[in-house]
Scaffold this motif. Sequence first.
Motif, PDB file in Angstrom:
ATOM      1  N   THR A 245       0.822  -1.209   0.000  1.00 57.77           N
ATOM      2  CA  THR A 245       0.000   0.000   0.000  1.00 57.77           C
ATOM      3  C   THR A 245       0.854   1.257   0.000  1.00 57.77           C
ATOM      4  O   THR A 245       0.536   2.238  -0.687  1.00 57.77           O
ATOM      5  CB  THR A 245      -0.927   0.009   1.227  1.00 57.77           C
ATOM      6  OG1 THR A 245      -1.737  -1.171   1.218  1.00 57.77           O
ATOM      7  CG2 THR A 245      -1.827   1.232   1.224  1.00 57.77           C
TER       8      THR A 245
ATOM      9  N   SER B 245       0.764   3.987  -2.814  1.00 62.70           N
ATOM     10  CA  SER B 245       0.320   5.330  -2.423  1.00 62.70           C
ATOM     11  C   SER B 245       1.211   6.424  -2.981  1.00 62.70           C
ATOM     12  O   SER B 245       0.762   7.570  -3.168  1.00 62.70           O
ATOM     13  CB  SER B 245       0.281   5.455  -0.894  1.00 62.70           C
ATOM     14  OG  SER B 245      -0.694   4.617  -0.326  1.00 62.70           O
TER      15      SER B 245
ATOM     16  N   ALA C  77      -5.676   3.180  -2.798  1.00 60.57           N
ATOM     17  CA  ALA C  77      -4.688   2.540  -1.923  1.00 60.57           C
ATOM     18  C   ALA C  77      -5.292   2.271  -0.550  1.00 60.57           C
ATOM     19  O   ALA C  77      -5.075   1.207   0.046  1.00 60.57           O
ATOM     20  CB  ALA C  77      -3.446   3.416  -1.787  1.00 60.57           C
TER      21      ALA C  77
ATOM     22  N   LEU D  76      -6.186  -1.433   1.275  1.00 57.67           N
ATOM     23  CA  LEU D  76      -5.752  -1.815   2.616  1.00 57.67           C
ATOM     24  C   LEU D  76      -6.944  -2.229   3.468  1.00 57.67           C
ATOM     25  O   LEU D  76      -6.887  -3.222   4.204  1.00 57.67           O
ATOM     26  CB  LEU D  76      -5.009  -0.658   3.275  1.00 57.67           C
ATOM     27  CG  LEU D  76      -4.284  -0.972   4.580  1.00 57.67           C
ATOM     28  CD1 LEU D  76      -3.197  -2.012   4.357  1.00 57.67           C
ATOM     29  CD2 LEU D  76      -3.696   0.291   5.186  1.00 57.67           C
TER      30      LEU D  76
END
Length: 504
Positions: free
Chosen positions: A92, A96, A239, A243
């Motif tokens: 992630t 990101s 992102a 998660l």
Amino acid sequence: MNLAVALPILLPLLLGALSLLAHRRLRLQRWLGVLGTGALLAAALWLLRCVAREGVVVLHMGDWQAPFGITLAADLLGASMAVLTGLLGLATAVYSLATTPRGHEQYGHWPLLHLLLAGVTGAFLTGDIFNLYVWFEVMLVASFALLTLGGERAQMEGAIKYVALNLLSSMIFLSALGITYGLFGTLNMADLAAKVAAADQPGLLSVLAAMYMVAFGIKAGAFPLFFWLPASYHTPPVAVSALFAGLLSKVGVYSLYRVFTLIFTHDVGYTHEILLWAAGLTMLTGVLGALAQTEIRRIVSFQIISSIGYMLMGLALFTPLALAGGMLYIGQDIVVKITLFLVAGIAFRLLGSYRLEALGGLYRYRPLLGVLFLIPALSLAGLPPLSGFIAKLAVVRGAIEEASWGITFVALLTGLLTLYSIIRIWQQAFWRELPAHATDTGVLRGERRDPGLWLMYLPVAVLAGLILLVGVYAQPFFGLAEAAAGQLLDPQAYIDAVLGEARP
């Protein structure tokens, strides 16, 4: 050695604090995000190695022995979940770098990411059920803040549903904690296991078990209180969505596995029959909801719910094979779901939409993306030789061995419907021609360069490779799941390691 169980919690807390101190330096925050999640993954792998070699690893905070102090404890299940947390955190963080809006970074994306990871790892590694509640609340605060960054209408609507149902879960959980402490005078899970086993109050224990089941079932997204999940998971940046999809509901599933294999084993037939019904209904409602959607992230959000049913099925059957299959399913599903969300983010980057009617031509112009979609998608449907096939086969075989024909039929039917929903995405987004109304297609056709696209492909390729590896080279992973199932079915080693000399 015992410090190994604290590091996966301390590292994200420390990195979150450093990110706050660097709130005016976004470049430094990004580096801290990637390096910090990489350090978390390394610490979790070290912890798993320690547990595999030495058995259950325990740390008594402040040297206060259980059950009087705060205890951290890691068995194979907890350590494995910590490893997955680090892996998803790193994926992630890298993703990101290319996708998180600058405004979100300025308002705390990176510190909140670390705080969320600390809450998740804390929940997996705590040995005290009250501190499980505390880490749940840390997760709730961090996830709510991440969900609302940007303040768009869809985000706020999803956040209200998300928080309302999770607060209801927290209220039930806290009430159950109060009753538990009033009855047994302890909240240490190993101590509770010993005292509940010796208690002669089956009716009251069944009510208490039902309260925990409802509280954790809501957080897991199980039937019938799951609607907060598909209403919220598709609203934040991709992102963050990924998660959430990979981790948050799995903490609720982990809690069910922990509590109903360690503490509430007095009436397995009663509680696990309820779990079996919940598993079947969760599968069906999730997959039927997915079939009704036309937006990729909402389709995958409903598939999260459907997959929770398989995990609950493994726990409900309560046999070595079913538990091992359920835990392997948890691990592979975490990776599959985040990969699918990240692929959806790349599709959005190329064509500017998540809606199926606005997508097309992805396989023609981006064949690598098509392959990276098919690997997790077919694993989700349970096709060989991918990780989802091994996990689903183990759970279904566990049901057949127990002659649970109803849940077996539901599981197989859900698998077929899942395959159909995946084919819909493939046919409309990847296989058909580019829609005539699509305008901004320069990046898709390669006419315009997107410098951040490789940062999006990198974690997707690594995760897809891991899915393929677990399917093709399954024995070590299934062996780990079997060993973890053995620890859950015979928790005496966990109890002895936590209580030590304090054991009566």
